[in-house]
Design an enzyme around this catalytic site. Structure first.
Site, PDB file in Angstrom:
ATOM      1  N   ASP A 108      36.417  36.789  37.934  1.00 54.98           N
ATOM      2  CA  ASP A 108      35.092  37.364  38.173  1.00 54.98           C
ATOM      3  C   ASP A 108      34.129  36.992  37.052  1.00 54.98           C
ATOM      4  O   ASP A 108      32.951  36.697  37.291  1.00 54.98           O
ATOM      5  CB  ASP A 108      35.173  38.895  38.278  1.00 54.98           C
ATOM      6  CG  ASP A 108      36.022  39.374  39.437  1.00 54.98           C
ATOM      7  OD1 ASP A 108      36.150  38.640  40.436  1.00 54.98           O
ATOM      8  OD2 ASP A 108      36.547  40.504  39.346  1.00 54.98           O
ATOM      9  N   ASP A 155      42.365  43.607  39.144  1.00 52.12           N
ATOM     10  CA  ASP A 155      41.263  43.738  38.192  1.00 52.12           C
ATOM     11  C   ASP A 155      41.746  44.603  37.041  1.00 52.12           C
ATOM     12  O   ASP A 155      42.618  45.454  37.211  1.00 52.12           O
ATOM     13  CB  ASP A 155      40.046  44.389  38.861  1.00 52.12           C
ATOM     14  CG  ASP A 155      39.397  43.510  39.915  1.00 52.12           C
ATOM     15  OD1 ASP A 155      39.362  42.288  39.722  1.00 52.12           O
ATOM     16  OD2 ASP A 155      38.919  44.053  40.918  1.00 52.12           O
TER      17      ASP A 155
END
Length: 181
Positions: free
Chosen positions: A139, A121
Site C-alpha cells: 500500500d 495489513d
C-alpha cells in the site's frame, strides 16, 4: 546514460519481496488483532486482514464471488499499468519509477488476495485517538507511486510526455501561440 526500462522492474521486484517478507513476519510472529507498540503515541504494528481494497472499501468478507471480482479488477488494473509502463519512453525516469512502485505493490496485494482471499495489513499510524487505516508495504509503494505520478503529470510539458507515452500525436494547435514547452 538512461537506464534500460527493464531495470525499473527490479524496483517492482524489490517492493514485492519486501512486502511479502514483512507480511510473512507479521503472519508468523504477531497474532491477529494484537497490537505491538513501535513508537508510542504514533506507530503500532497490528496484525489485521482486509478482504476489500484500499481502506477496506468493497470488502468481500471472504465471499468467493467478491474475491474473484476484486481479483479480476486487480488483474485488469495490473495489465493497464504494465501496458502504460511499456509505452512510457525510457527518458521519463520519474514516471517509470512511479509505475514500478505501483506495479510491485499491486502484485504484492494481488498475490495475497489470490492465495488467501485477503490482504495482511499491519502498519497502524495514529495520533491521539485518530488512527489512519492500517496498511502494508505494498500500500505504501502504491501511494508513493501515485504521488510521484501526480508530480510528474503536473510538471510543465507533462501533457506532451503523456501523449508521447500513449503514442498519441502531439497537437501544438491546442497550446496556442507562444506556449511554453
Amino acid at each position: 546514460m538512461t537506464p534500460r526500462k527493464e531495470t525499473y522492474l527490479l524496483l517492482s521486484v524489490a517492493v514485492l519481496a519486501l512486502d511479502q517478507w514483512t507480511k510473512w513476519l507479521v503472519e508468523t510472529r504477531l497474532p491477529e488483532h494484537v497490537t505491538h507498540p513501535v513508537i508510542p503515541g504514533l506507530l503500532n504494528f497490528t496484525h489485521v486482514t482486509n478482504t476489500g481494497i484500499a481502506f477496506g472499501l468493497f470488502a468481500s468478507g471472504g465471499d468467493l464471488l467478491g474475491t474473484l471480482l476484486l481479483t479480476a479488477l486487480g488483474l485488469t488494473g495490473l495489465g493497464l499499468l504494465f501496458w502504460y509502463f511499456v509505452k512510457t519512453p525510457p527518458l521519463h525516469r520519474l514516471m517509470l519509477v512511479s509505475l514500478a512502485l505501483i506495479l510491485g505493490g499491486a502484485v504484492g496485494n494481488l498475490a495475497d488476495r489470490v492465495a488467501a482471499g485477503e490482504v495482511t495489513d499491519f502498519v497502524d499510524f495514529y495520533f491521539g485517538t485518530y488512527h489512519w487505516y492500517t496498511f502494508n508495504v505494498a500500500d505504501s509503494a502504491i501511494t508513493v507511486g501515485i504521488l510521484l505520478m501526480a508530480l510528474e503529470l503536473v510538471r510543465p510539458g507533462a501533457r506532451h510526455d503523456a501523449e508521447a507515452a500513449a503514442g498519441a500525436p502531439s497537437s501544438e494547435a491546442d497550446d496556442g501561440p507562444g506556449a511554453a514547452r
